[in-house]
Motif scaffolding. Structure first.
Motif, PDB file in Angstrom:
ATOM      1  N   LEU A 227       0.891  -1.197  -0.049  1.00 24.01           N
ATOM      2  CA  LEU A 227       0.157   0.008   0.115  1.00 24.01           C
ATOM      3  C   LEU A 227       0.691   1.345   0.090  1.00 24.01           C
ATOM      4  N   LEU A 228       1.857   1.321   0.932  1.00 25.74           N
ATOM      5  CA  LEU A 228       2.458   2.663   1.053  1.00 25.74           C
ATOM      6  C   LEU A 228       4.123   1.922   1.394  1.00 25.74           C
ATOM      7  N   ASP A 229       5.079   2.952   1.256  1.00 23.88           N
ATOM      8  CA  ASP A 229       6.464   2.568   1.734  1.00 23.88           C
ATOM      9  C   ASP A 229       7.203   3.410   2.290  1.00 23.88           C
ATOM     10  N   ASN A 230       8.313   3.132   2.934  1.00 33.68           N
ATOM     11  CA  ASN A 230       9.071   4.148   3.536  1.00 33.68           C
ATOM     12  C   ASN A 230       8.193   4.653   4.762  1.00 33.68           C
ATOM     13  N   ILE A 231       7.557   3.809   5.530  1.00 30.91           N
ATOM     14  CA  ILE A 231       6.529   4.148   6.551  1.00 30.91           C
ATOM     15  C   ILE A 231       7.310   3.921   7.927  1.00 30.91           C
ATOM     16  N   GLU A 232       7.141   4.677   8.828  1.00 32.49           N
ATOM     17  CA  GLU A 232       7.664   4.644  10.137  1.00 32.49           C
ATOM     18  C   GLU A 232       6.784   3.938  11.211  1.00 32.49           C
ATOM     19  N   ASP A 233       5.517   4.546  11.018  1.00 30.67           N
ATOM     20  CA  ASP A 233       4.280   4.439  11.950  1.00 30.67           C
ATOM     21  C   ASP A 233       2.984   4.469  11.490  1.00 30.67           C
ATOM     22  N   PHE A 234       1.983   4.066  11.804  1.00 30.55           N
ATOM     23  CA  PHE A 234       0.640   4.428  11.201  1.00 30.55           C
ATOM     24  C   PHE A 234      -0.558   4.204  12.206  1.00 30.55           C
ATOM     25  N   ILE A 235      -1.519   4.637  11.922  1.00 29.31           N
ATOM     26  CA  ILE A 235      -2.927   4.714  12.671  1.00 29.31           C
ATOM     27  C   ILE A 235      -3.874   4.308  11.534  1.00 29.31           C
ATOM     28  N   LEU A 236      -4.993   3.358  12.048  1.00 30.88           N
ATOM     29  CA  LEU A 236      -5.937   3.217  11.061  1.00 30.88           C
ATOM     30  C   LEU A 236      -7.168   3.614  12.043  1.00 30.88           C
ATOM     31  N   ALA A 237      -7.627   4.892  11.297  1.00 34.05           N
ATOM     32  CA  ALA A 237      -9.050   5.338  11.831  1.00 34.05           C
ATOM     33  C   ALA A 237     -10.166   5.526  10.648  1.00 34.05           C
ATOM     34  N   GLY A 238     -11.040   4.401  10.733  1.00 32.76           N
ATOM     35  CA  GLY A 238     -12.162   4.562   9.873  1.00 32.76           C
ATOM     36  C   GLY A 238     -11.588   4.084   8.227  1.00 32.76           C
ATOM     37  N   ASP A 239     -11.598   5.140   7.337  1.00 38.61           N
ATOM     38  CA  ASP A 239     -11.374   4.912   5.995  1.00 38.61           C
ATOM     39  C   ASP A 239     -10.197   5.815   5.747  1.00 38.61           C
ATOM     40  N   THR A 240      -9.325   6.067   6.707  1.00 36.65           N
ATOM     41  CA  THR A 240      -8.183   7.023   6.589  1.00 36.65           C
ATOM     42  C   THR A 240      -7.100   6.191   7.570  1.00 36.65           C
ATOM     43  N   ILE A 241      -5.935   6.309   6.983  1.00 36.77           N
ATOM     44  CA  ILE A 241      -4.534   5.969   7.762  1.00 36.77           C
ATOM     45  C   ILE A 241      -3.740   7.217   7.793  1.00 36.77           C
ATOM     46  N   TYR A 242      -3.524   7.598   8.871  1.00 43.28           N
ATOM     47  CA  TYR A 242      -2.429   8.367   8.990  1.00 43.28           C
ATOM     48  C   TYR A 242      -1.062   7.650   9.522  1.00 43.28           C
ATOM     49  N   TYR A 243       0.110   8.042   8.716  1.00 37.81           N
ATOM     50  CA  TYR A 243       1.238   7.614   8.951  1.00 37.81           C
ATOM     51  C   TYR A 243       2.508   8.630   8.951  1.00 37.81           C
ATOM     52  N   ALA A 244       3.431   8.002   9.231  1.00 43.94           N
ATOM     53  CA  ALA A 244       4.621   9.040   9.260  1.00 43.94           C
ATOM     54  C   ALA A 244       5.616   8.314   8.396  1.00 43.94           C
ATOM     55  N   THR A 245       6.533   9.372   7.791  1.00 42.73           N
ATOM     56  CA  THR A 245       7.837   8.804   6.996  1.00 42.73           C
ATOM     57  C   THR A 245       8.946   9.302   8.057  1.00 42.73           C
ATOM     58  N   GLU A 246      10.195   9.237   7.575  1.00 41.86           N
ATOM     59  CA  GLU A 246      11.359   9.762   8.355  1.00 41.86           C
ATOM     60  C   GLU A 246      11.088  11.304   8.519  1.00 41.86           C
ATOM     61  N   SER A 247      10.374  11.967   7.488  1.00 42.75           N
ATOM     62  CA  SER A 247      10.494  13.568   7.755  1.00 42.75           C
ATOM     63  C   SER A 247       9.147  14.113   7.628  1.00 42.75           C
ATOM     64  N   SER A 248       7.947  13.436   7.594  1.00 42.05           N
ATOM     65  CA  SER A 248       6.647  13.945   7.312  1.00 42.05           C
ATOM     66  C   SER A 248       5.466  13.120   7.771  1.00 42.05           C
ATOM     67  N   ILE A 249       4.331  13.609   8.214  1.00 41.12           N
ATOM     68  CA  ILE A 249       3.109  12.960   8.670  1.00 41.12           C
ATOM     69  C   ILE A 249       2.180  13.363   7.463  1.00 41.12           C
ATOM     70  N   PHE A 250       1.458  12.221   7.107  1.00 43.23           N
ATOM     71  CA  PHE A 250       0.649  12.018   6.012  1.00 43.23           C
ATOM     72  C   PHE A 250      -0.890  11.442   6.494  1.00 43.23           C
ATOM     73  N   SER A 251      -1.843  11.949   5.633  1.00 40.03           N
ATOM     74  CA  SER A 251      -3.139  11.168   5.712  1.00 40.03           C
ATOM     75  C   SER A 251      -3.195  10.385   4.331  1.00 40.03           C
ATOM     76  N   TYR A 252      -4.038   9.230   4.543  1.00 38.26           N
ATOM     77  CA  TYR A 252      -4.214   8.457   3.359  1.00 38.26           C
ATOM     78  C   TYR A 252      -5.566   7.914   3.130  1.00 38.26           C
ATOM     79  N   ASP A 253      -6.330   8.498   2.187  1.00 39.48           N
ATOM     80  CA  ASP A 253      -7.480   8.241   2.073  1.00 39.48           C
ATOM     81  C   ASP A 253      -7.861   6.849   1.422  1.00 39.48           C
ATOM     82  N   ILE A 254      -8.292   5.787   1.924  1.00 39.47           N
ATOM     83  CA  ILE A 254      -8.337   4.535   1.607  1.00 39.47           C
ATOM     84  C   ILE A 254      -9.251   4.164   0.289  1.00 39.47           C
TER      85      ILE A 254
END
Length: 398
Positions: A227-254
């Motif tokens: 699904l995604l690479d270079n990921i450090e951490d993630f949270i699954l919340a409903g239809d959204t995944i919040y995740y961190a890379t080495e330098s940023s935080i993103f939201s991902y609409d599933i």
């Protein structure tokens, strides 16, 4: 390198996990009861390099070192105290900051609105860790699974989602709350180059972080995919995944399969609360709006932040001790056998409190002057008082 208990990313020279307080060892097993001696040895080797100008080797080899083993044995006997953990009423798919900031988020504990599920040596006849369930009053104790390789559990859609840690294989599986209909969903390679980090699931899809790849697989028949690479951490919340890379935080609409950057920052320990993401890095604790329209706000400026949890209107965190502070305190306790006490205090710190909205941090007066990890539930806060402890103690505020 990653923590074998909670999956958090670690520094190469880490002697404990900053997220859950677990001592770091370089062995294959995650059975804390069986590996207490191994943990002690590994921690001894690490701290002996840090306690400057001291003859650490001599201290380790003295007979009094047996105190640690005795301490571990005593703590294992009272593991039944975990039955008094409070009721966590969060439902699957609903973000609860207490769940996310505690180690039961894919760790040793899992909850529903009536029952506590946990991994440990609970019965006096147990020779290996098992999965148990019990009511919050401590009655109706039941053995769920005797599989000693189960290392982490969480409740997902009325079932137990679990991960096992074996010599050469990781497995993620699903079973009913009574242990029946046990079904392995994924098998992964376990070696020095591969590691299973966090895992979660919706009602239809399993998500898991393997090395730095966030992968997904249908809960029914189907192949897994990246699904995604270079990921450090993630949270699954409903239809959204919040995740961190080495330098940023993103939201991902599933549903849309789209990522949006929330902020640019190094981040660990993502916690979703009040439409904001709280996280920590080497500077302290931050928060940022999910919209990403504002820069991340520094709430706690402290380079020594260890474990932090969110409870109500406050953030509680550990301000960890430096190595020289640990040495000084250990020598105050026992000048001759200070090294034994220094080992037990690795990762220890004082409990601090700061308003969730921001403000000055203050020390918390409690019956736990030092802790290595904090865990908060609706009726109170618990702490692990030593890296060698696999039990939690209720924190009573004075």
């Amino acid at each position: 390198m990653f923590c074998k208990n909670c999956g958090s990313k670690l520094d190469d020279d880490a002697v404990f996990c900053e997220k859950c307080g677990t001592a770091i060892k370089r062995t294959a097993s995650l059975d804390l009861a069986k590996d207490s001696t191994t943990q002690e040895s590994s921690s001894s080797n690490q701290i002996s390099n840090e306690l400057t100008n001291e003859n650490s080797t001599a201290a380790v080899t003295k007979p009094k070192n047996r105190r640690i083993i005795a301490l571990v044995a005593a703590l294992a006997v009272i593991v039944a105290a975990v039955i008094f953990f409070a009721l966590n009423k969060s439902t699957f798919g609903v973000s609860d900051p207490r769940v996310e900031s505690n180690f039961n988020n894919g760790g040793k504990l899992a909850f529903d609105d009536k029952t506590l599920y946990f991994i440990g040596l609970y019965d006096e006849n147990d020779s290996e860790t098992c999965v148990y369930s019990t009511s919050y009053t401590g009655t109706n104790k039941s053995l769920v699974s005797s599989n000693p390789n189960i290392s982490r559990i969480r409740i997902a859609n009325g079932k137990i989602l679990y991960a096992t840690y074996e010599d050469d294989t990781y497995k993620i599986g699903l079973m009913e709350k009574d242990g029946s209909n046990d079904n392995v969903l994924v098998e992964l390679t376990n070696d020095s180059d591969n590691y299973l980090n966090d895992f979660s699931a919706s009602d239809t899809t399993l998500y898991y972080l393997y090395n730095d790849e966030l992968r997904m697989q249908p809960m029914s028949d189907g192949e897994d995919s990246l699904l995604l690479d270079n990921i450090e951490d993630f949270i699954l919340a409903g239809d959204t995944i919040y995740y961190a890379t080495e330098s940023s935080i993103f939201s991902y609409d599933i549903k849309k399969a789209e990522s949006v950057e929330i902020c640019s920052s190094e981040a660990y320990n993502l916690v979703l609360c009040d439409e904001k993401i709280y996280f920590k890095n080497d500077n302290g604790i931050y928060r940022v709006s999910l919209t990403g329209k504002e820069s991340a706000e520094l709430i706690v400026k402290d380079s020594k932040v260890g474990n932090f949890v969110i409870d109500g209107d406050n953030i509680y965190y550990l301000q960890t001790l430096e190595t020289d502070e640990i040495t000084e305190l250990a020598k105050y306790i026992d000048e001759d056998e200070y090294f034994t006490h220094a080992l037990a205090m690795i990762g220890s710190g004082q409990i601090k409190r700061v308003p969730k909205a921001g403000g000055s941090a203050e020390s918390v007066d409690s019956n736990q002057p030092l802790s290595t990890a904090l865990f908060v539930y609706p009726d109170g806060m618990y702490s692990r008082t030593s890296i060698f402890s696999d039990t939690l103690s209720l924190v009573e505020f004075e």
